[in-house]
Design an enzyme around this catalytic site. Structure first.
Site, short mmCIF file in Angstrom:
data_model
loop_
_atom_site.label_atom_id
_atom_site.label_comp_id
_atom_site.label_asym_id
_atom_site.label_seq_id
_atom_site.Cartn_x
_atom_site.Cartn_y
_atom_site.Cartn_z
N LYS A 134 -2.99 -12.99 49.98
CA LYS A 134 -1.79 -12.86 49.14
C LYS A 134 -1.09 -11.54 49.39
O LYS A 134 0.12 -11.49 49.61
CB LYS A 134 -2.17 -12.97 47.66
CG LYS A 134 -0.97 -12.97 46.73
CD LYS A 134 -1.26 -12.35 45.38
CE LYS A 134 -1.27 -10.84 45.46
NZ LYS A 134 -1.37 -10.17 44.14
N ASP A 177 0.26 -16.12 44.21
CA ASP A 177 -0.49 -15.47 43.14
C ASP A 177 -0.67 -16.47 42.00
O ASP A 177 -0.39 -17.66 42.15
CB ASP A 177 0.22 -14.20 42.68
CG ASP A 177 1.54 -14.48 41.98
OD1 ASP A 177 1.99 -15.65 41.95
OD2 ASP A 177 2.15 -13.52 41.45
#
Length: 215
Positions: A121, A139
């Site tokens: 991420k 996320d």
């Protein structure tokens, strides 16, 4: 509704109504953004923005941060989540930047993930925000919103969500779409009490359709 039609409607709505879609983390260069994104894991951007000015002033370049100890860095970041781990990650990240990348934040996701504290991420955030690559960072907000709307189908992991999103979102819009979904999750499609009644994505949202049908 066909998935292609859902994506088309959602993208058109965001394009018309969310003209500014960018990270809410404060930074002035790639090194600072990398620090901020590492700190933002399981922590709010607001909290990170409160503590990074002093951190950036004390450690403006990788050399300064690499010369520090985790114990010293901890004192600057103690109010974020998991400060001990993040202090170690920041020092380790700076040292690897110098030893492996000449002090420059790499642009490739695979290279970024070699840095301590940098998962997929975080790497996707840096690649998309700094280097404008078509990388989709997933996320908790992106994961939740994508599944609620119906942009993803039975995606159980962030990686599965990422792959489905980039399959349907035009490459030129992927970086913006990441921020669209984050901001929507942060301010409208909340985890506990989503603001469905005022959400502009009602016509394309599976979750809203299910709520209406249940009444």
């Amino acid at each position: 509704m066909r998935k292609e039609d859902r994506y088309r409607g959602v993208i058109e709505w965001f394009s018309r109504n969310v003209l500014v879609a960018e990270t809410e983390l404060h930074y002035t260069n790639p090194f600072q953004l990398l620090i901020a994104v590492i700190l933002s894991a399981q922590c709010t951007d607001k909290r990170v923005n409160m503590i990074t000015p002093a951190l950036f002033e004390t450690f403006p370049v990788p050399e300064a941060l690499a010369a520090a100890t985790p114990e010293v860095v901890y004192e600057y970041i103690r109010s974020v989540s998991y400060p001990n781990n993040k202090a170690r990650h920041l020092v380790g990240m700076a040292r690897m930047l110098l030893s492996e990348f000449g002090g420059k934040v790499p642009s490739e996701v695979d290279e970024l993930q070699k840095l301590p504290g940098v998962g997929r991420k975080t790497a996707n955030v840096i690649a998309s925000v700094v280097y404008e690559k078509p990388a989709m960072a997933v996320d908790t907000h992106v994961f939740r919103v994508s599944n609620r709307i119906g942009l993803t189908t039975n995606s159980k992991t962030p990686l599965a969500t990422e792959r489905e999103l980039v399959r349907y979102i035009p490459e030129a819009l992927i970086a913006r779409a990441h921020h669209w979904l984050i901001l929507h999750g942060r301010y409208v499609c909340l985890a506990r009490n989503p603001k469905c009644e005022t959400c502009g994505l009602q016509p394309w949202c599976n979750c809203y359709a299910e709520r209406v049908a249940a009444k």
